[in-house]
Design a protein around this motif. Structure first.
Motif, PDB file in Angstrom:
ATOM      1  N   LEU B  68      56.103  44.636 -48.295  1.00  0.00           N
ATOM      2  CA  LEU B  68      55.043  44.323 -47.327  1.00  0.00           C
ATOM      3  C   LEU B  68      53.739  43.950 -47.998  1.00  0.00           C
ATOM      4  O   LEU B  68      53.371  44.522 -49.028  1.00  0.00           O
ATOM      5  CB  LEU B  68      54.767  45.554 -46.452  1.00  0.00           C
ATOM      6  CG  LEU B  68      55.775  45.887 -45.363  1.00  0.00           C
ATOM      7  CD1 LEU B  68      55.468  47.259 -44.783  1.00  0.00           C
ATOM      8  CD2 LEU B  68      55.743  44.836 -44.268  1.00  0.00           C
ATOM      9  N   GLY B  69      53.029  43.029 -47.384  1.00  0.00           N
ATOM     10  CA  GLY B  69      51.677  42.711 -47.810  1.00  0.00           C
ATOM     11  C   GLY B  69      50.800  42.542 -46.584  1.00  0.00           C
ATOM     12  O   GLY B  69      51.273  42.118 -45.520  1.00  0.00           O
ATOM     13  N   PHE B  70      49.526  42.885 -46.710  1.00  0.00           N
ATOM     14  CA  PHE B  70      48.593  42.766 -45.576  1.00  0.00           C
ATOM     15  C   PHE B  70      47.327  42.059 -46.029  1.00  0.00           C
ATOM     16  O   PHE B  70      46.794  42.344 -47.107  1.00  0.00           O
ATOM     17  CB  PHE B  70      48.225  44.146 -45.037  1.00  0.00           C
ATOM     18  CG  PHE B  70      47.143  44.099 -43.981  1.00  0.00           C
ATOM     19  CD1 PHE B  70      47.448  43.740 -42.680  1.00  0.00           C
ATOM     20  CD2 PHE B  70      45.812  44.371 -44.302  1.00  0.00           C
ATOM     21  CE1 PHE B  70      46.454  43.672 -41.699  1.00  0.00           C
ATOM     22  CE2 PHE B  70      44.818  44.306 -43.330  1.00  0.00           C
ATOM     23  CZ  PHE B  70      45.146  43.962 -42.025  1.00  0.00           C
ATOM     24  N   ALA B  71      46.863  41.162 -45.207  1.00  0.00           N
ATOM     25  CA  ALA B  71      45.571  40.516 -45.460  1.00  0.00           C
ATOM     26  C   ALA B  71      44.899  40.221 -44.124  1.00  0.00           C
ATOM     27  O   ALA B  71      45.571  40.113 -43.086  1.00  0.00           O
ATOM     28  CB  ALA B  71      45.760  39.228 -46.250  1.00  0.00           C
ATOM     29  N   SER B  72      43.599  40.129 -44.155  1.00  0.00           N
ATOM     30  CA  SER B  72      42.868  39.838 -42.917  1.00  0.00           C
ATOM     31  C   SER B  72      41.741  38.868 -43.202  1.00  0.00           C
ATOM     32  O   SER B  72      41.337  38.680 -44.353  1.00  0.00           O
ATOM     33  CB  SER B  72      42.296  41.124 -42.316  1.00  0.00           C
ATOM     34  OG  SER B  72      41.259  41.619 -43.137  1.00  0.00           O
ATOM     35  N   CYS B  73      41.234  38.283 -42.141  1.00  0.00           N
ATOM     36  CA  CYS B  73      40.060  37.424 -42.271  1.00  0.00           C
ATOM     37  C   CYS B  73      39.241  37.537 -40.995  1.00  0.00           C
ATOM     38  O   CYS B  73      39.773  37.850 -39.932  1.00  0.00           O
ATOM     39  CB  CYS B  73      40.468  35.969 -42.505  1.00  0.00           C
ATOM     40  SG  CYS B  73      41.393  35.259 -41.137  1.00  0.00           S
ATOM     41  N   LEU B  91      50.913  39.378 -51.780  1.00  0.00           N
ATOM     42  CA  LEU B  91      50.973  40.837 -51.946  1.00  0.00           C
ATOM     43  C   LEU B  91      52.390  41.351 -51.685  1.00  0.00           C
ATOM     44  O   LEU B  91      52.867  42.261 -52.375  1.00  0.00           O
ATOM     45  CB  LEU B  91      49.981  41.530 -51.005  1.00  0.00           C
ATOM     46  CG  LEU B  91      48.515  41.468 -51.421  1.00  0.00           C
ATOM     47  CD1 LEU B  91      47.614  42.015 -50.307  1.00  0.00           C
ATOM     48  CD2 LEU B  91      48.282  42.267 -52.701  1.00  0.00           C
ATOM     49  N   SER B 256      53.066  59.724 -38.899  1.00  0.00           N
ATOM     50  CA  SER B 256      53.074  59.360 -40.319  1.00  0.00           C
ATOM     51  C   SER B 256      52.866  60.604 -41.172  1.00  0.00           C
ATOM     52  O   SER B 256      53.514  60.785 -42.207  1.00  0.00           O
ATOM     53  CB  SER B 256      51.996  58.311 -40.608  1.00  0.00           C
ATOM     54  OG  SER B 256      50.729  58.780 -40.226  1.00  0.00           O
ATOM     55  N   TYR B 322      57.247  54.732 -38.599  1.00  0.00           N
ATOM     56  CA  TYR B 322      57.379  56.178 -38.788  1.00  0.00           C
ATOM     57  C   TYR B 322      58.329  56.787 -37.759  1.00  0.00           C
ATOM     58  O   TYR B 322      58.994  57.783 -38.035  1.00  0.00           O
ATOM     59  CB  TYR B 322      56.005  56.843 -38.787  1.00  0.00           C
ATOM     60  CG  TYR B 322      55.261  56.553 -40.064  1.00  0.00           C
ATOM     61  CD1 TYR B 322      55.639  57.162 -41.247  1.00  0.00           C
ATOM     62  CD2 TYR B 322      54.228  55.625 -40.100  1.00  0.00           C
ATOM     63  CE1 TYR B 322      54.986  56.878 -42.439  1.00  0.00           C
ATOM     64  CE2 TYR B 322      53.574  55.329 -41.279  1.00  0.00           C
ATOM     65  CZ  TYR B 322      53.959  55.965 -42.453  1.00  0.00           C
ATOM     66  OH  TYR B 322      53.314  55.670 -43.626  1.00  0.00           O
ATOM     67  N   ALA B 339      36.596  51.896 -39.599  1.00  0.00           N
ATOM     68  CA  ALA B 339      35.184  51.861 -39.256  1.00  0.00           C
ATOM     69  C   ALA B 339      34.727  50.435 -38.985  1.00  0.00           C
ATOM     70  O   ALA B 339      35.387  49.476 -39.365  1.00  0.00           O
ATOM     71  CB  ALA B 339      34.389  52.448 -40.405  1.00  0.00           C
ATOM     72  N   THR B 342      36.362  46.785 -36.385  1.00  0.00           N
ATOM     73  CA  THR B 342      37.139  45.592 -36.745  1.00  0.00           C
ATOM     74  C   THR B 342      38.596  45.991 -36.987  1.00  0.00           C
ATOM     75  O   THR B 342      39.043  46.039 -38.143  1.00  0.00           O
ATOM     76  CB  THR B 342      36.557  44.928 -38.010  1.00  0.00           C
ATOM     77  OG1 THR B 342      36.370  45.953 -39.018  1.00  0.00           O
ATOM     78  CG2 THR B 342      35.234  44.273 -37.716  1.00  0.00           C
ATOM     79  N   PHE B 344      41.278  44.498 -36.761  1.00  0.00           N
ATOM     80  CA  PHE B 344      42.109  43.505 -37.436  1.00  0.00           C
ATOM     81  C   PHE B 344      42.082  43.665 -38.956  1.00  0.00           C
ATOM     82  O   PHE B 344      42.894  43.064 -39.660  1.00  0.00           O
ATOM     83  CB  PHE B 344      41.663  42.081 -37.043  1.00  0.00           C
ATOM     84  CG  PHE B 344      40.220  41.788 -37.355  1.00  0.00           C
ATOM     85  CD1 PHE B 344      39.841  41.296 -38.588  1.00  0.00           C
ATOM     86  CD2 PHE B 344      39.230  42.002 -36.403  1.00  0.00           C
ATOM     87  CE1 PHE B 344      38.514  41.026 -38.877  1.00  0.00           C
ATOM     88  CE2 PHE B 344      37.903  41.737 -36.674  1.00  0.00           C
ATOM     89  CZ  PHE B 344      37.536  41.252 -37.920  1.00  0.00           C
ATOM     90  N   GLU B 345      41.165  44.469 -39.461  1.00  0.00           N
ATOM     91  CA  GLU B 345      41.097  44.683 -40.910  1.00  0.00           C
ATOM     92  C   GLU B 345      41.964  45.848 -41.369  1.00  0.00           C
ATOM     93  O   GLU B 345      41.921  46.234 -42.539  1.00  0.00           O
ATOM     94  CB  GLU B 345      39.647  44.918 -41.340  1.00  0.00           C
ATOM     95  CG  GLU B 345      38.768  43.695 -41.173  1.00  0.00           C
ATOM     96  CD  GLU B 345      37.398  43.865 -41.793  1.00  0.00           C
ATOM     97  OE1 GLU B 345      36.860  44.985 -41.741  1.00  0.00           O
ATOM     98  OE2 GLU B 345      36.875  42.875 -42.334  1.00  0.00           O
ATOM     99  N   ASN B 346      42.719  46.435 -40.439  1.00  0.00           N
ATOM    100  CA  ASN B 346      43.508  47.617 -40.788  1.00  0.00           C
ATOM    101  C   ASN B 346      44.961  47.435 -40.397  1.00  0.00           C
ATOM    102  O   ASN B 346      45.268  46.773 -39.400  1.00  0.00           O
ATOM    103  CB  ASN B 346      42.938  48.855 -40.079  1.00  0.00           C
ATOM    104  CG  ASN B 346      41.488  49.079 -40.438  1.00  0.00           C
ATOM    105  OD1 ASN B 346      41.168  49.398 -41.567  1.00  0.00           O
ATOM    106  ND2 ASN B 346      40.595  48.871 -39.475  1.00  0.00           N
ATOM    107  N   VAL B 347      45.841  48.093 -41.147  1.00  0.00           N
ATOM    108  CA  VAL B 347      47.263  48.088 -40.783  1.00  0.00           C
ATOM    109  C   VAL B 347      47.476  49.169 -39.715  1.00  0.00           C
ATOM    110  O   VAL B 347      46.687  50.102 -39.605  1.00  0.00           O
ATOM    111  CB  VAL B 347      48.166  48.365 -42.001  1.00  0.00           C
ATOM    112  CG1 VAL B 347      48.046  47.248 -43.006  1.00  0.00           C
ATOM    113  CG2 VAL B 347      47.850  49.707 -42.625  1.00  0.00           C
TER     114      VAL B 347
END
Lengths: 472, 457
Positions: B68-73, B91, B256, B322, B339, B342, B344-347
């Motif tokens: 898995l890979g994660f990215a955001s914009c 990633l 989790s 999980y 925090a 936003t 969309f910046e988190n998994v």
């Protein structure tokens, strides 16, 4: 990004705001790269890469600010944000009873870029993962942990600033950070411990022995094991040696926020209108600084384009100043101190700290422990909270008894509380060793703006009359 | 803009990003598209702050098998979305396999949407200003003890869409308004604070916000010392109990945490966790709750889950991965906590949607009347959030509690420490109240009386 293009966009925003009635406009563009790896029990729980970029526009009308922002990196987007910001300022102006106009200053044109030897962008994901693996191996060598977690974070990018005075500022924020944590359950007892920190440096930071994965991993393992056999701290008011981390948190959370000038001009802060007053004893000097000789975060400018220097908030116990933006400084007839900061382009800048710390003294750690005699050596903390009457409470998650001038047994989680304005009268000394952290994980919270990067730490501080609490 | 237009926009961006991922030969991707427009106005003793803007962004998970890979914009522009797709793909290529991963959501099943109020599209800075005026007018300007006031009003409309290469394309929206008042009262150098807030998914009532905040500030004047250290019963008001219980329930319900063996309730499933009077659910679908959505942030439909039944722990809260790890379905609790507003910046992680503690039979006044000596805790003591998540120990500081003697509140008391252990706290519930005041937090609870907290001065 092409810097000329970004500066042109920001100038367009300033012109658009002025065209729509604003009397002064600031426009800033952030382009941040934020990368993290979370290695939990040898599984990569999270590897992420975040790009956070956009433009924020603050427009002023008769000293009333209005703020808007856009993630769009084009002329249409930034002009629309500038237009909205100007209209908000004009709309809000009639109800604003505390207008904070500021005099114009000469334009600043500058670039500020720190020296980075091993920039994280030049290294592969696997290089950073390897740091965490080395840290977790070091934990395993020291404790049979139930859960082992390693976290790596890096933050770097570019900041651009333009205003109605014609200023054009470019600077480069950066930090790298690594934490490792061990949890253990043994015979029904649970314990946890963590080590690691960050700094406005490149990956060369982890080449230093104290910050190497091997050392922070071994520390987390040893400290976790130690927590299985703890004693309750004696409760009540007593002497405490606050370690660098905890001392830094106390000065930041419980005193630093009271000195933020937006709280001062509105009368919310209990130290409003008390300049020149003796708040603490002669040993207390408190500093806020943008670029320090001790490390921490690198903040050469704030988000109003004011160059950051060294602000003395308290000197030898006397309140000398507050942490200002341009408006509060003008209102209080003093100079801005480069404390106008925003979490990102999605937020307006407000009065915030940078690197805030007790000035160092002349004690060695051994002398400080001896000075305590019987009390608590409070090293690590879990969170921290303070209220606006100066009351604070911090939980000491790793601490030791000091008995007859010697560090003896580890203690169970205990709270340290009191009122900072009382505490400053009971500071009995600070050590000459200083550690300032520039952390990626955690940060400062004010309103909805969390976590803002700040530098934390300082010397170790001997303080009396600290209320120690905890379940018996 | 209408809710339909807003929904279409989110779905279109998600769909476009799925197409980009196919163009880039990415084998499996999940696209989370988020947008929130808001306007906030506050008046801090006459100092006005006002802002608006649209937080927008895309969070992308790419899977290559179990890697898995994660990215955001931020923003919805094509270039950063494509950049995030490539980054997440990169990633994923270098990440080792995550043995727990069980694929992205394959379908588009939705629960019912919460209440949406289209009037909120017309709430602007001028309307928010009128709200603040009304709250301000509730403060007695002739009472010179009320030295500082801070009022705020906000309106927001937000939504998100989830698209996956496996076939999910779904969205959910919400709307809301809120207002608060914070007041400082001063007398003879003593300082006391009070606050109150109201909110709604539509237009909320302003009644009593300023008045309640000022009353709560004034009642804290005249504090006296509390001497010594004692183990005493403590009575916690409804909103305060909710804030108090938030911490053990966030860590204790974590699926989790259960899988990773760091959940302090990990060994208590189907066992006695609390007094038998305690019943708790997670309600992700009540149309009136601020936190309600039709789907979670992985595209799974929201639902209700029983957490505690007659004191017995019945379930943890799971997202897809999980839940699968322990042979369960997702409970629709994938949230992207973080925090800065936003998501969309988190998994996604497994987090409560809205925990509801069922009410008991006694009012707050009844509970107080039954205490011989104890403490009324009207606001969350400082530092409770810093509890030890492994041991459950907490130690906190309260500056606005009241002493109860022989069933009566006798006076406010100065700074005390309130210490205990969350793992013991649920077994030490003495009384569950009949009141449950709604909050904007992810937990609502009635007032409660607890045994066994250590009170010190």
């Amino acid at each position: 990004m092409n810097s000329d293009y970004i500066f042109d966009l920001l100038h367009e925003a300033v012109e658009e705001g002025e065209k729509n009635g604003a009397k002064f406009v600031e426009a800033r563009f952030d382009d941040y790269q934020i990368n993290t790896i979370d290695l939990t029990n040898d599984i990569i729980k999270e590897s992420s890469s975040k790009r956070r970029r956009g433009t924020g526009v603050m427009a002023y009308y008769n000293g009333t600010p209005g703020y808007s922002f856009t993630p769009e990196v084009n002329s249409e987007g930034v002009k629309a944000a500038a237009n909205r910001a100007a209209k908000l300022a004009i709309t809000a102006d009639p109800r604003n009873r505390m207008k904070m106009e500021f005099i114009e200053r000469p334009a600043i044109k500058d670039k500020a870029v720190p020296i980075i030897k091993k920039h994280p962008k030049d290294y592969e994901f696997q290089d950073k993962l390897e740091l965490l693996k080395r840290g977790t191996i070091a934990i395993k060598e020291n404790v049979d942990a139930t859960t082992i977690q390693g976290q790596y974070g890096e933050f770097y990018g570019e900041k651009y600033f333009v205003n109605s005075e014609g200023s054009e500022i470019y600077w480069v924020p950066i930090v790298v950070d690594m934490r490792v944590r061990a949890d253990i359950v043994e015979n029904g007892k649970r314990a946890t411990a963590m080590d690691g920190m960050g700094q406005s440096q490149g990956l060369e930071f982890f080449d230093q022995e104290r910050n190497s994965p091997e050392v922070v991993g071994a520390n987390a393992g040893k400290w976790c094991k130690e927590q299985l056999d703890v004693v309750s701290a004696p409760t009540g008011k007593q002497k405490v040696l606050a370690g660098s981390t905890l001392g830094g948190v106390i000065v930041h959370e419980s005193f630093g926020h009271l000195s933020e000038a937006d709280f001062v001009v509105t009368g919310m802060s209990p130290i409003a209108d008390r300049l020149g007053e003796k708040l603490g004893n002669d040993l207390v000097t408190i500093i806020d600084e943008g670029v320090t000789p001790y490390g921490g975060w690198f903040f050469p400018y704030d988000d109003q384009g004011t160059k950051a220097g060294r602000t003395v908030i308290v000197e030898n116990g006397i309140l000398k100043g507050y942490l200002h933006d341009r408006g509060t400084a003008q209102k209080m007839n003093t100079e801005p101190t480069a404390n106008s900061r925003a979490l990102s382009f999605m937020f307006p800048s407000i009065c915030r700290m940078k690197n805030t710390y007790f000035e160092k003294g002349d004690l060695t750690e051994e002398e400080a422990i001896e000075m305590v005699g019987d009390g608590i050596y409070a090293i690590s903390w879990r969170g921290g909270t303070a209220s606006f009457d100066g009351n604070f409470l911090f939980n000491c998650s790793r601490g030791y008894l000091i008995e007859k001038g010697e560090v003896t047994k580890p203690i169970k989680t205990a709270s340290l509380s009191g009122n900072v304005l009382e505490l400053l009268k009971h500071v009995e000394g600070t050590t000459k060793n200083m550690i300032l952290r520039g952390n990626f994980f955690g940060g400062c919270g004010k309103g909805e703006q969390f976590p803002l990067p700040v530098g934390m730490g300082g010397p170790e501080v001997v303080m009396d009359q600290v209320l120690v609490g905890g379940a018996q | 803009m209408s809710f339909d237009d807003f929904r279409d926009k989110l779905l279109n961006i998600s769909d476009s990003a799925i197409k980009y991922s196919k163009d880039l030969s990415i084998p499996s991707a999940e696209i989370f598209v988020f947008s929130q427009s808001s306007t906030d106005l506050s008046d801090q003793n006459g100092k006005i702050d006002i802002k608006d803007g649209v937080k927008q962004g895309v969070g992308i998970r790419v899977a290559i098998g179990k890697k898995l890979g994660f990215a955001s914009c931020t923003g919805f522009e094509e270039e950063p979305i494509k950049g995030a797709l490539k980054q997440a793909h990169s990633l994923a290529k270098v990440s080792p396999e995550n043995p727990l991963f069980n694929g992205f959501t394959p379908d588009s099943i939705r629960a019912n949407e919460g209440t949406l109020d289209s009037r909120l599209f017309d709430v602007d800075a001028i309307a928010l200003g009128k709200n603040i005026d009304e709250i301000s007018n509730q403060i007695d300007k002739n009472d010179k003890r009320l030295t500082f006031t801070y009022f705020g009003a906000t309106v927001s409309i937000e939504g998100y869409a989830v698209g996956t290469t496996e076939g999910c394309l779904s969205s959910t929206l919400s709307s809301g308004t809120g207002s608060f008042a914070y007041v400082i009262a001063m007398e003879a150098g003593e300082r006391s604070t009070g606050s109150w807030s109201e909110f709604s998914r539509g237009i909320h009532s302003l009644e009593g916000i300023g008045e309640t905040a000022s009353k709560r500030a004034l009642r804290g004047l005249g504090k006296k010392d509390f001497e010594g250290t004692e183990i005493l019963p403590t009575v916690w008001e409804s909103k305060t109990t909710a804030s108090f219980l938030l911490y053990p329930f966030f860590t204790g319900t974590s699926g989790s945490g259960y899988v990773e063996k760091r959940n302090p309730w990990g060994e208590k499933l189907d066992k006695e966790l609390a007094v038998k009077e305690l019943n708790v659910i997670d309600d992700g679908i009540n149309p009136d709750y601020l936190t309600t959505h039709a789907i979670d942030t992985e595209g799974t439909p929201r639902r209700k889950t029983t957490i505690v039944e007659n004191g017995v722990l019945k379930s943890f809260l799971y997202n897809r991965m999980y839940g699968h790890a322990v042979g369960k379905e997702s409970t629709g609790n994938a949230r992207r906590e973080g925090a800065g507003g936003t998501p969309f910046e988190n998994v996604p992680s497994s987090v409560p949607n809205k925990i509801i503690v069922q009410t008991g039979s006694k009012s707050l006044e009844d509970q107080i009347s039954e205490i011989d000596k104890g403490i009324l805790v009207p606001t969350l003591p400082l530092g409770i959030e810093n509890f030890n998540p492994i041991t459950g120990d907490f130690s906190s500081s309260s500056t606005d509690s009241f002493l109860i003697l022989k069933g009566q509140i006798v006076y406010p008391i100065k700074n005390i420490t309130v210490a205990g252990n969350f793992n013991d706290t649920l077994m030490n519930i003495q009384t569950i109240g009949s009141d449950r005041i709604p909050t904007s937090n992810p937990i609502d609870s009635p007032s409660m009386t607890f045994r066994g907290h250590t009170i010190g001065s």
